[in-house]
Design a protein around this motif. Sequence first.
Motif, PDB file in Angstrom:
ATOM      1  N   GLY A 146       0.798  -1.219   0.000  1.00 51.76           N
ATOM      2  CA  GLY A 146       0.000   0.000   0.000  1.00 51.76           C
ATOM      3  C   GLY A 146       0.830   1.267   0.000  1.00 51.76           C
ATOM      4  N   ALA A 147       1.878   1.317   0.816  1.00 56.32           N
ATOM      5  CA  ALA A 147       2.713   2.518   0.861  1.00 56.32           C
ATOM      6  C   ALA A 147       3.377   2.759  -0.484  1.00 56.32           C
ATOM      7  N   THR A 148       3.854   1.698  -1.114  1.00 51.99           N
ATOM      8  CA  THR A 148       4.500   1.834  -2.420  1.00 51.99           C
ATOM      9  C   THR A 148       3.487   2.275  -3.475  1.00 51.99           C
ATOM     10  N   HIS A 149       2.318   1.660  -3.464  1.00 49.05           N
ATOM     11  CA  HIS A 149       1.299   2.005  -4.464  1.00 49.05           C
ATOM     12  C   HIS A 149       0.825   3.450  -4.290  1.00 49.05           C
ATOM     13  N   ALA A 150       0.628   3.871  -3.039  1.00 47.34           N
ATOM     14  CA  ALA A 150       0.171   5.239  -2.786  1.00 47.34           C
ATOM     15  C   ALA A 150       1.191   6.254  -3.277  1.00 47.34           C
ATOM     16  N   ALA A 151       2.461   6.030  -2.964  1.00 48.25           N
ATOM     17  CA  ALA A 151       3.504   6.967  -3.386  1.00 48.25           C
ATOM     18  C   ALA A 151       3.628   6.996  -4.914  1.00 48.25           C
ATOM     19  N   ALA A 152       3.513   5.838  -5.544  1.00 45.98           N
ATOM     20  CA  ALA A 152       3.621   5.774  -7.000  1.00 45.98           C
ATOM     21  C   ALA A 152       2.442   6.461  -7.679  1.00 45.98           C
ATOM     22  N   MET A 153       1.236   6.309  -7.130  1.00 45.13           N
ATOM     23  CA  MET A 153       0.071   6.988  -7.697  1.00 45.13           C
ATOM     24  C   MET A 153       0.220   8.512  -7.591  1.00 45.13           C
ATOM     25  N   ALA A 154       0.797   8.970  -6.471  1.00 46.74           N
ATOM     26  CA  ALA A 154       1.060  10.404  -6.333  1.00 46.74           C
ATOM     27  C   ALA A 154       2.091  10.860  -7.361  1.00 46.74           C
ATOM     28  N   GLU A 155       3.103  10.024  -7.586  1.00 52.08           N
ATOM     29  CA  GLU A 155       4.117  10.353  -8.591  1.00 52.08           C
ATOM     30  C   GLU A 155       3.497  10.456  -9.984  1.00 52.08           C
ATOM     31  N   MET A 156       2.436   9.694 -10.232  1.00 47.97           N
ATOM     32  CA  MET A 156       1.754   9.749 -11.525  1.00 47.97           C
ATOM     33  C   MET A 156       0.794  10.930 -11.630  1.00 47.97           C
ATOM     34  N   GLY A 157       0.695  11.717 -10.564  1.00 51.51           N
ATOM     35  CA  GLY A 157      -0.064  12.952 -10.640  1.00 51.51           C
ATOM     36  C   GLY A 157      -1.412  12.954  -9.955  1.00 51.51           C
ATOM     37  N   PHE A 158      -1.742  11.921  -9.204  1.00 60.50           N
ATOM     38  CA  PHE A 158      -3.047  11.826  -8.556  1.00 60.50           C
ATOM     39  C   PHE A 158      -2.998  12.353  -7.122  1.00 60.50           C
ATOM     40  N   GLU A 159      -4.168  12.787  -6.651  1.00 60.35           N
ATOM     41  CA  GLU A 159      -4.334  13.079  -5.231  1.00 60.35           C
ATOM     42  C   GLU A 159      -4.644  11.761  -4.538  1.00 60.35           C
ATOM     43  N   VAL A 160      -3.838  11.434  -3.513  1.00 59.88           N
ATOM     44  CA  VAL A 160      -3.914  10.107  -2.900  1.00 59.88           C
ATOM     45  C   VAL A 160      -4.020  10.227  -1.388  1.00 59.88           C
ATOM     46  N   ILE A 161      -4.921   9.421  -0.818  1.00 62.42           N
ATOM     47  CA  ILE A 161      -5.018   9.290   0.636  1.00 62.42           C
ATOM     48  C   ILE A 161      -4.729   7.842   0.987  1.00 62.42           C
ATOM     49  N   GLY A 162      -3.757   7.631   1.870  1.00 59.80           N
ATOM     50  CA  GLY A 162      -3.462   6.302   2.375  1.00 59.80           C
ATOM     51  C   GLY A 162      -4.123   6.106   3.726  1.00 59.80           C
ATOM     52  N   VAL A 163      -4.757   4.965   3.920  1.00 56.65           N
ATOM     53  CA  VAL A 163      -5.495   4.697   5.160  1.00 56.65           C
ATOM     54  C   VAL A 163      -4.915   3.472   5.855  1.00 56.65           C
ATOM     55  N   ASP A 164      -4.734   3.595   7.167  1.00 56.30           N
ATOM     56  CA  ASP A 164      -4.278   2.442   7.930  1.00 56.30           C
ATOM     57  C   ASP A 164      -4.847   2.533   9.338  1.00 56.30           C
ATOM     58  N   SER A 165      -5.078   1.382   9.943  1.00 57.04           N
ATOM     59  CA  SER A 165      -5.625   1.352  11.306  1.00 57.04           C
ATOM     60  C   SER A 165      -4.558   1.569  12.366  1.00 57.04           C
ATOM     61  N   ASP A 166      -3.285   1.567  11.971  1.00 61.07           N
ATOM     62  CA  ASP A 166      -2.167   1.719  12.905  1.00 61.07           C
ATOM     63  C   ASP A 166      -1.763   3.186  12.984  1.00 61.07           C
ATOM     64  N   PRO A 167      -2.079   3.876  14.086  1.00 65.95           N
ATOM     65  CA  PRO A 167      -1.746   5.301  14.186  1.00 65.95           C
ATOM     66  C   PRO A 167      -0.252   5.584  14.101  1.00 65.95           C
ATOM     67  N   ALA A 168       0.567   4.707  14.647  1.00 61.53           N
ATOM     68  CA  ALA A 168       2.017   4.923  14.611  1.00 61.53           C
ATOM     69  C   ALA A 168       2.534   4.867  13.170  1.00 61.53           C
TER      70      ALA A 168
END
Length: 470
Positions: free
Chosen positions: A17-39
């Motif tokens: 997920g972290a890799t996909h989110a960063a790559a989608m942002a690199e492709m020009g999209f607005e991206v929100i990553g969601v996780d249940s782990d606050p840390a």
Amino acid sequence: MSSTRPRINVVGTGYLGATHAAAMAEMGFEVIGVDSDPAKVAALSRGEVPFFEPGLPELLRRHVESGRLRFTTDLAEATALSDVHFICVGTPQQVASFAANLSYVEEATAGVARNLTHDGIIVGKSTVPVGTGERLRSLIAGLVPDGVDAELVWNPEFLREGKAVEDTLRPDRIVVGGTSDRSEAVLRAVYAAPLATGTPMIVCDLPTAELVKVSANAFLATKISFINAIAEVCEAAGANVSVLADALGHDARIGRQFLNAGLGFGGGCLPKDIRALMYRASELGAFSASSLLQQVDEINMGQRQRIIDMTLDACGGSVLNRRIGVLGAAFKPDTDDVRDSPALNVAAALHLRGAQVVVYDPEASETARRMYPTLSYASELDDAVAGSDALLVLTEWPEFVDADPARLAAIAGVPSLIDGRNCLDPAIWAEAGWQVRSLGRPTVHSAVASTAAPFTRPAWASAGRLVAAH
């Protein structure tokens, strides 16, 4: 759906997920990553990657700072603000079963479905057993709010640890399954950048898309286990499996990749994926596939015992009170992932036989320490080699491949090498004074008489350079 670029939500910000989110942002999209782990969310929001993956920290920081990428624990907010929802959570092996644990996928999919405020496309990227998508479609239908249209499709990931950024930005293929004309058009917009450079998009039905990733992993695993089985034949016949693999690799139908005999595969994907496919194939009555994968798995696991036996032989039949240097903890180079690591499995087995095992890895020492706290860990390569009665190379990091064998022979207690990855040139190491054992290749004896002093505990071992686990 946005009339311009779709807004993207990535549920699960682990390795995928972290890799996909960063790559989608690199492709020009607005991206929100969601996780249940606050840390984890806090670390990612600071631009910090909680695992080792070359190129990802720079990509993540660039888009966190640009504002194109952000992270949250609020799934409802992320869902409401997004149009395309990628499910990137883990599918670990179930306890006491080879079946995949789909609870995280089901929970993430249900969370998106019940929080949709407008039409959306839910895109599964997690590796799942065939038939999962149809069950999730039924789940979504019972949860989505009235008046909202939600479509589930599958878009498997093909990331290689150590090359994940490249594999996401410039994939060798994109597979989408179960799409309508509308969702296919949206995914073509999402992947417009790689498609424009010639990456093929394969559009198929849902079951085929679910099977592609696990089938690819099963094939690679089979290829690895095949050459390891042939390595055993080579040992019995006095042949050299590395030369044999080179000869096989010139056949275009076979290819040279994944024909490296050695300790075998591990990690968080291949072992669990072939076992999940084995289990699902049995459920479906496809017993030939399940039988084949059972044998692949058994051959692979047997490689670990072969390295243990080779080490015992090198130490005269027992490793009790012997100092064993282990080079490598990660399951492969360019990652700190130690899940199902063959290297650590061997190290732990030798420790249980009474050996003093000292492990060194350029990146994975901390993750290894958390999983195997009873082992000792060196902070430098020399610390693992010094005074060793046997040296095992179990992960093919460049630092080990490029090491100076003559310099290491001078600090080893006994210059006895077990090359568990067949990644070293045995002639060069033998010329430097080492006896070299490896799988599927003849043992190469030292070209010079050993002048190493009998083993004594080096002074630095009590001076804090060797980092013990306790």
